[in-house]
Write an enzyme that holds these catalytic residues in place. Structure first.
Site, short mmCIF file in Angstrom:
data_model
loop_
_atom_site.label_atom_id
_atom_site.label_comp_id
_atom_site.label_asym_id
_atom_site.label_seq_id
_atom_site.Cartn_x
_atom_site.Cartn_y
_atom_site.Cartn_z
CG ASP A 163 -2.19 0.49 0.56
OD1 ASP A 163 -2.03 0.78 0.13
OD2 ASP A 163 -3.16 0.60 1.87
CG ASP A 188 -9.54 1.76 -0.09
OD1 ASP A 188 -8.80 1.77 -1.29
OD2 ASP A 188 -9.49 1.99 0.11
C1 GLA Z 1 -5.89 1.16 1.80
C2 GLA Z 1 -6.54 0.24 0.68
C3 GLA Z 1 -7.16 -0.66 0.66
C4 GLA Z 1 -7.00 -1.63 2.31
C5 GLA Z 1 -6.79 -0.30 2.94
C6 GLA Z 1 -5.76 -0.83 4.69
O1 GLA Z 1 -7.25 1.95 2.11
O2 GLA Z 1 -6.90 0.64 -0.52
O3 GLA Z 1 -7.45 -1.80 0.26
O4 GLA Z 1 -5.76 -2.74 1.96
O5 GLA Z 1 -5.56 0.41 2.66
O6 GLA Z 1 -6.42 -0.37 5.39
#
Ligand code: GLA
Length: 405
Positions: A164, A219
């Site tokens: 990430d 997301d």
């Molecule tokens: C980000 C990523 C998500 C998830 C969260 C975890 O938002 O894009 O897919 O992994 O972090 O904290």
């Protein structure tokens, strides 16, 4: 301060050498190319499960084991799902020597034990980390610990790493992901590398070097069309992936984010649309629901073998939206052997009759084809000229067109 946080792993070195040297060392290190070739382990889009969409930080080893049990017993494994990936919040802190530690309350048996359990089911195991000082959930990130973390994960039996982009400050994304890719390739284990910088740093230009898949967008949320801040409903994500087909192919996939099928925020008709269009996008099929409690309707969507065959088609060519007329869209994906997958997608609130003709699929107008409806399973032979069908509101009709010789 940000610099200090970012390079926490370099602090011991900083005591011994001047800051200028430390910066020089770090950036030279980061600009080195990839020594070892990318393992050929994602020739079709990865399929599996990830903990985040359903459970967020509310995870522990019993839950992960239950999901692995369900993946193996429910038919998911037989349908092609293999990776069990633990997302954020499995980490707690680092040992004195820097080794990353799992949260001992939630994972008392340790990650290796859990990976062994998953492997014993004939499945593969994945973990999440972050290129910054901290993960998005505030746990220790891998900045400054790349090689140590990659070695630790490999020693635990990790097969897949999602990486990430929180708390990365001014770090260069290509350099940061390249560094971790080097570390993974030096770890002695073949590991799928899932890049997650949300499409913010032009990943189409570089992510296929270090990664097997890369997030294209922010997301996903479990909603047909609700967008809020950084997270987006299904339609927004779909629209922002529609034109990215050029970048994708075997061992290098666009990742529009994980599936929400079965999480409750959409109808079964909408989940079928979500799943069908992810297959057209050649998206990684990473289920995000609780496999241990899912109902039959959810399982039926996730294990539709004809739709999965489109997703997993070896040609690896991502589908495209070839026409849009208000709420009515036609998507086409070329498949191995000259077949076409077609989705007639009705985004509107009323049922509509939709059609596609063979010329629109770059097939001869006079051609006869066998058409299989991939949801109803109805097969029609000798279909001439084109195909039409009534499409439910928010629904799809997904067909496979096989030219008859
Ligand atoms: C980000 C990523 C998500 C998830 C969260 C975890 O938002 O894009 O897919 O992994 O972090 O904290």
């Amino acid at each position: 301060m940000e610099f200090m946080t970012k390079w926490r792993g370099g602090l011991i070195a900083a005591l011994l050498i001047t800051p200028a040297l430390m910066v020089g060392h770090a950036s030279a290190h980061e600009t080195l190319g990839l020594d070892a070739p990318k393992p050929q382990i994602a020739l079709t889009p990865p399929m599996g499960w990830n903990s985040w969409n359903k459970f967020a930080c509310n995870i522990d080893e019993a839950r992960i084991r239950a999901v692995a049990d369900a993946m193996a017993a429910s038919g998911m494994k037989d349908a092609g799902y293999q990776y069990i990936v633990i997302d954020d919040c499995w980490q707690k802190d680092r040992a004195a020597d820097g080794t990353i530690q799992a949260d001992p309350e939630r994972f008392p048996s340790g990650i290796k034990h859990l990976a062994d359990y998953v492997h014993a089911k004939g499945l593969k195991f994945g973990l999440y980390s972050d290129a910054g000082a901290k993960t998005c959930g505030g746990r220790p990130g891998s900045a400054g610990y790349e090689f140590q973390d990659a070695r630790t994960w490999a020693s635990w039996g990790v097969d897949y790493v999602k990486y990430d982009w929180c708390y990365t400050g001014t770090r260069n994304a290509e350099a940061a992901y390249t560094l971790m890719a080097k570390a993974l390739r030096a770890s002695g284990r073949d590991i799928v590398f899932s890049i997650c910088e949300w499409g913010d740093n032009k990943p189409a230009e570089w992510a296929a070097g270090p990664g097997h898949l890369w997030r294209t967008t922010g997301d996903i949320r479990d909603s047909w069309d609700k967008d809020e801040g950084y997270s987006h409903g299904f339609l927004w994500i779909l629209d922002h992936n529609a034109d990215l087909w050029k970048n994708s192919g075997p061992n290098q996939w666009n990742d529009p984010d994980m599936l929400e099928v079965g999480n409750g925020g959409m109808t079964d008709v909408e989940y079928r649309s979500h799943f069908s269009l992810w297959a057209m996008l050649a998206a990684p099929l990473i289920a995000g629901n609780d496999l241990s409690t899912m109902d039959k309707a959810t399982l039926d969507v996730l294990t539709n073998k004809d739709v999965i065959a489109v997703d997993q088609d070896k040609l690896g060519q991502q589908g495209r939206r070839v026409s849009k007329n208000g709420d009515l869209e036609v998507w086409v994906r070329p498949l191995t052997g000259g077949d076409r997958a077609v989705v007639l997608f009705n985004r509107g609130a009323e049922a509509k009759t939709m059609s596609v003709d063979w010329e629109g699929l770059q097939l001869p107008a006079g051609m006869k084809a066998t058409v299989k409806d991939l949801w109803s399973k109805q097969v029609t032979k000798g279909v001439k000229g084109g195909y039409s069908a009534e499409v439910a509101p928010h629904g799809v009709v997904m067909i496979r067109v096989t030219p008859m010789v």
